[in-house]
Design an enzyme around this catalytic site. Sequence first.
Site, PDB file in Angstrom:
ATOM      1  N   GLU A  79       0.793  -1.266   0.001  1.00  0.00           N
ATOM      2  CA  GLU A  79      -0.199  -0.038  -0.011  1.00  0.00           C
ATOM      3  C   GLU A  79       1.047   1.390   0.001  1.00  0.00           C
ATOM      4  O   GLU A  79       0.762   2.010   0.836  1.00  0.00           O
ATOM      5  CB  GLU A  79      -1.012   0.073   1.260  1.00  0.00           C
ATOM      6  CG  GLU A  79      -1.725  -1.192   1.408  1.00  0.00           C
ATOM      7  CD  GLU A  79      -2.360  -1.343   2.787  1.00  0.00           C
ATOM      8  OE1 GLU A  79      -1.977  -0.519   3.807  1.00  0.00           O
ATOM      9  OE2 GLU A  79      -3.128  -2.028   3.101  1.00  0.00           O
ATOM     10  N   PRO A  80       1.779   1.592  -1.034  1.00  0.00           N
ATOM     11  CA  PRO A  80       2.739   2.601  -0.957  1.00  0.00           C
ATOM     12  C   PRO A  80       1.642   3.758  -1.254  1.00  0.00           C
ATOM     13  O   PRO A  80       1.079   3.750  -2.088  1.00  0.00           O
ATOM     14  CB  PRO A  80       3.707   2.339  -1.802  1.00  0.00           C
ATOM     15  CG  PRO A  80       3.165   1.259  -3.089  1.00  0.00           C
ATOM     16  CD  PRO A  80       1.830   0.586  -2.168  1.00  0.00           C
ATOM     17  N   GLY A  81       1.879   4.978  -0.618  1.00  0.00           N
ATOM     18  CA  GLY A  81       1.416   6.318  -0.928  1.00  0.00           C
ATOM     19  C   GLY A  81       2.442   7.397  -1.188  1.00  0.00           C
ATOM     20  O   GLY A  81       2.632   7.694  -2.390  1.00  0.00           O
ATOM     21  N   CYS A 134      -1.095  33.770  10.266  1.00  0.00           N
ATOM     22  CA  CYS A 134      -0.413  34.561  11.393  1.00  0.00           C
ATOM     23  C   CYS A 134      -0.151  33.316  12.455  1.00  0.00           C
ATOM     24  O   CYS A 134      -0.933  33.345  13.454  1.00  0.00           O
ATOM     25  CB  CYS A 134      -1.751  35.410  11.819  1.00  0.00           C
ATOM     26  SG  CYS A 134      -2.235  36.834  10.842  1.00  0.00           S
ATOM     27  N   GLU A 135       1.009  32.966  12.312  1.00  0.00           N
ATOM     28  CA  GLU A 135       1.302  31.892  13.176  1.00  0.00           C
ATOM     29  C   GLU A 135       3.195  32.048  13.043  1.00  0.00           C
ATOM     30  O   GLU A 135       3.521  31.982  11.895  1.00  0.00           O
ATOM     31  CB  GLU A 135       1.105  30.435  12.810  1.00  0.00           C
ATOM     32  CG  GLU A 135      -0.475  30.044  13.191  1.00  0.00           C
ATOM     33  CD  GLU A 135      -0.799  29.718  14.280  1.00  0.00           C
ATOM     34  OE1 GLU A 135      -0.039  29.374  15.101  1.00  0.00           O
ATOM     35  OE2 GLU A 135      -2.173  29.728  14.400  1.00  0.00           O
TER      36      GLU A 135
HETATM   37  C1  LIG Z   1      -0.860   5.745   5.350  1.00  0.00           C
HETATM   38  C2  LIG Z   1      -0.928   4.350   5.307  1.00  0.00           C
HETATM   39  C3  LIG Z   1      -0.288   3.941   4.122  1.00  0.00           C
HETATM   40  C4  LIG Z   1       0.624   4.536   3.068  1.00  0.00           C
HETATM   41  O1  LIG Z   1       1.882   5.162   3.797  1.00  0.00           O
HETATM   42  P1  LIG Z   1       3.049   5.692   2.969  1.00  0.00           P
HETATM   43  O2  LIG Z   1       3.748   5.838   3.998  1.00  0.00           O
HETATM   44  O3  LIG Z   1       2.409   6.962   2.325  1.00  0.00           O
HETATM   45  O4  LIG Z   1       3.528   4.602   2.025  1.00  0.00           O
HETATM   46  C5  LIG Z   1      -0.466   2.583   3.744  1.00  0.00           C
HETATM   47  N1  LIG Z   1      -1.185   1.865   4.568  1.00  0.00           N
HETATM   48  C6  LIG Z   1      -2.026   2.228   5.721  1.00  0.00           C
HETATM   49  C7  LIG Z   1      -2.829   1.593   6.584  1.00  0.00           C
HETATM   50  C8  LIG Z   1      -1.740   3.648   6.037  1.00  0.00           C
HETATM   51  O5  LIG Z   1      -2.265   4.110   7.040  1.00  0.00           O
END
Ligand SMILES: *Cc1c(COP(=O)(O)O)cnc(C)c1O
Length: 418
Positions: free
Chosen positions: A274-276, A344-345
Amino acid sequence: MTQYFPYRDGCLFAEELSLESLAEHYGTPCYIYSRSAIEDQWKRFNRALKGIPHQICYAVKANSSLAVLQLMSHLGSGFDIVSGGELERVIRAGGDPSKVVFSGVGKRRDEIEQALHTGIPCFNVESAGEIERIAEIAQRLEKKAPVSLRVNPDVDPKTHPYIATGLRSSKFGIAMQEAEHLYQELAGHEWVEVVGVDCHIGSQLLDLDPMYEALDKIMDLVARLRKKNINIRHLDMGGGFGICYQDEDEPSLDSFGRKVKETLAGTGLALIIEPGRAMVGNAGILLTQVEFLKTAEEKSFAIVDAAMNDLPRPSLYDAWHDIRPVHENSSWPLRTYDVVGPVCESGDFLGKERSLRIEPGSLLAVSSAGAYGFVMSSNYNTRPRPAEIMVDQDRSYLIRERESLDDLLHRENLIPEW
Ligand SMILES: *Cc1c(COP(=O)(O)O)cnc(C)c1O
């Protein structure tokens, strides 16, 4: 990164388009994404896993713009979602719900119902209470719910404490022992079907050893479960692959591929990842313009038109983003600036102590802003959120219009009696 946002004759480009022309056309601040950068990265992951039955489920929360999801969907990607809203986005972008996994610690009843109706192949369950809730809804809808338990392998990912999720003390996941009990309880359940084991130990991992450690612990669990005739079909190793923001070495996807291939060989297990961040982080920049230069006693400030509300990572995590001038060779004196926004921080900064040759009106590109950038933006200080643009070679597309003040205000009401 520089491959997709290169300097040509001292001017910064996104693929074939100069950032100056994009700023002129769309205004600033704006997010700019490179299609090739996203596509190449997706294919790198896919290549690394060649030979293993696998599904890449892009973590939608990293960048959930419809056009980004549309691109992922064209590439054949699945999706990891954490809300009903993200599921709706995936579907509206043309994504395939049969490739969606649903993670997150606080799934609401209506979200579970929506996901069951849509027919997603897996809920990544984070607690015993959630299983009960899912089972109850599955029974009412007479739809069997496929689940994995998100186990907490208790490994230290050695990353920022806000993004470490795999320690025993974290709110995420279920302890290994408890998970084993729960799996046994679920065997033969009428409305819940166990399909896999899930974990996600943290984000921005530069060293994948903690992930391998988690993998080994999970393989032991799978072996024990299989002995009890609990049929685990897939492993979901989550995301967390780190990227280069400054000078970090990114973990090798090929080594990751080799390690999982070795570990899963002969088990019949499929792999989900699950790469983001790693998919989109370095595929985007935030383009901003200098409004004023201000020299105080100790410091010089470059006050720009983007702020912490547009890109919160620097103020939130003290995160480093490279800040590059769009015109490289200007004759302005080289000075050290804190690059700050108009909010404004005192915590409103995009970068500290950066050496730049700039003047009021200069354009700056804040790098590595493709992940956890726009999605974390807010309207603090009643600032409309920026536009988003996708560049595809020499074409650009406005994938999200800049917000207007009407957009910001249209759900607010005055009290008629007053
Ligand atoms: C945030 C998250 C991801 C993605 O994480 P990255 O660090 O962006 O790759 C994958 N799985 C789960 C369950 C997450 O909470």
